[in-house]
Motif scaffolding. Structure first.
Motif, mmCIF file in Angstrom:
data_model
loop_
_atom_site.group_PDB
_atom_site.id
_atom_site.type_symbol
_atom_site.label_atom_id
_atom_site.label_comp_id
_atom_site.label_asym_id
_atom_site.label_seq_id
_atom_site.Cartn_x
_atom_site.Cartn_y
_atom_site.Cartn_z
ATOM 1 N N GLY A 9 113.804 71.895 -20.208
ATOM 2 C CA GLY A 9 114.245 73.272 -20.377
ATOM 3 C C GLY A 9 114.073 74.123 -19.140
ATOM 4 O O GLY A 9 114.964 74.880 -18.755
ATOM 5 N N THR A 10 112.925 73.996 -18.485
ATOM 6 C CA THR A 10 112.607 74.873 -17.357
ATOM 7 C C THR A 10 112.786 74.207 -15.998
ATOM 8 O O THR A 10 112.922 74.894 -14.997
ATOM 9 C CB THR A 10 111.153 75.372 -17.445
ATOM 10 O OG1 THR A 10 110.264 74.254 -17.298
ATOM 11 C CG2 THR A 10 110.889 76.084 -18.759
ATOM 12 N N GLY A 11 112.740 72.896 -15.955
ATOM 13 C CA GLY A 11 112.832 72.175 -14.687
ATOM 14 C C GLY A 11 111.512 72.109 -13.937
ATOM 15 O O GLY A 11 111.435 71.547 -12.853
ATOM 16 N N ALA A 12 110.454 72.683 -14.514
ATOM 17 C CA ALA A 12 109.138 72.677 -13.872
ATOM 18 C C ALA A 12 108.504 71.292 -13.975
ATOM 19 O O ALA A 12 108.646 70.597 -14.982
ATOM 20 C CB ALA A 12 108.225 73.702 -14.538
ATOM 21 N N VAL A 67 112.623 57.549 -9.655
ATOM 22 C CA VAL A 67 112.902 57.909 -11.038
ATOM 23 C C VAL A 67 112.687 59.401 -11.258
ATOM 24 O O VAL A 67 111.671 59.943 -10.849
ATOM 25 C CB VAL A 67 111.974 57.119 -11.999
ATOM 26 C CG1 VAL A 67 112.207 57.523 -13.437
ATOM 27 C CG2 VAL A 67 112.175 55.637 -11.820
ATOM 28 N N VAL A 68 113.666 60.037 -11.898
ATOM 29 C CA VAL A 68 113.530 61.436 -12.298
ATOM 30 C C VAL A 68 113.658 61.474 -13.815
ATOM 31 O O VAL A 68 114.651 61.025 -14.371
ATOM 32 C CB VAL A 68 114.604 62.332 -11.646
ATOM 33 C CG1 VAL A 68 114.479 63.758 -12.141
ATOM 34 C CG2 VAL A 68 114.490 62.270 -10.133
ATOM 35 N N VAL A 69 112.616 61.989 -14.489
ATOM 36 C CA VAL A 69 112.595 62.024 -15.952
ATOM 37 C C VAL A 69 112.487 63.467 -16.407
ATOM 38 O O VAL A 69 111.644 64.218 -15.924
ATOM 39 C CB VAL A 69 111.397 61.212 -16.501
ATOM 40 C CG1 VAL A 69 111.304 61.331 -18.003
ATOM 41 C CG2 VAL A 69 111.525 59.759 -16.082
ATOM 42 N N LYS A 70 113.361 63.853 -17.328
ATOM 43 C CA LYS A 70 113.313 65.191 -17.918
ATOM 44 C C LYS A 70 112.851 65.036 -19.358
ATOM 45 O O LYS A 70 113.522 64.404 -20.155
ATOM 46 C CB LYS A 70 114.679 65.854 -17.862
ATOM 47 C CG LYS A 70 115.137 66.101 -16.445
ATOM 48 C CD LYS A 70 116.481 66.766 -16.388
ATOM 49 C CE LYS A 70 116.865 66.978 -14.939
ATOM 50 N NZ LYS A 70 118.135 67.674 -14.797
ATOM 51 N N MET A 71 111.688 65.611 -19.667
ATOM 52 C CA MET A 71 111.123 65.484 -21.010
ATOM 53 C C MET A 71 111.417 66.739 -21.823
ATOM 54 O O MET A 71 111.337 67.855 -21.313
ATOM 55 C CB MET A 71 109.617 65.236 -20.934
ATOM 56 C CG MET A 71 109.269 63.920 -20.270
ATOM 57 S SD MET A 71 107.506 63.535 -20.345
ATOM 58 C CE MET A 71 107.385 62.959 -22.038
ATOM 59 N N GLU A 72 111.770 66.529 -23.084
ATOM 60 C CA GLU A 72 112.064 67.646 -23.975
ATOM 61 C C GLU A 72 110.888 67.903 -24.900
ATOM 62 O O GLU A 72 110.219 66.974 -25.342
ATOM 63 C CB GLU A 72 113.318 67.333 -24.791
ATOM 64 C CG GLU A 72 114.551 67.237 -23.909
ATOM 65 C CD GLU A 72 115.826 67.196 -24.714
ATOM 66 O OE1 GLU A 72 115.839 67.675 -25.861
ATOM 67 O OE2 GLU A 72 116.808 66.682 -24.175
#
Length: 124
Positions: A9-12, A67-72
């Motif tokens: 959500g925030t990219g932080a 690896v770039v992981v975006k967690m929800e």
């Protein structure tokens, strides 16, 4: 292999995310910016990313990839659990004095230290 774990959500960057090579005891935690470095065997490896309050993520990567992981966030409300000095129990099973501090109250105080956030809200 190197990588970064962020909030979808925030990219932080997310600190202290558990990054584990699936099926082994090999793993690391992300740093304060969400970055990590992990040695994986040659070929493809499956990585498990877990973080309290977020949905777990699995990714297949080779040892040379970045690896770039975006967690929800996991918005499911869990059964309330009380953390005590030597373990944890369900709130309904607890006897003795209890102090509750709502999450909304904690979010109003900008701090990275939980103890500073709840200072003055619990008996000593």
């Amino acid at each position: 292999m190197k990588g970064k774990v962020t909030d979808a959500g925030t990219g932080a960057g997310l600190p202290f995310v558990s990054v584990q090579l699936k099926g082994t005891n090999t793993g690391v935690k992300t740093d304060e910016n969400g970055d990590f470095t992990l040695t994986v065997p040659a070929g493809k490896a499956e990585l498990q990313f877990t973080y309290l309050g977020y949905i777990a993520v699995s990714r297949v990567a080779d040892g040379n990839s970045n690896v770039v992981v975006k967690m929800e966030k996991d918005d499911k409300k869990l059964e309330e659990v009380v953390i005590i000095g030597y373990g944890q129990v369900r709130k309904r099973d607890l006897t003795g004095s209890v102090v509750s501090v709502k999450g909304e109250e904690l979010r109003k105080i900008p701090s990275t230290n939980v103890m500073e956030t709840i200072q003055g809200k619990y008996p000593e």
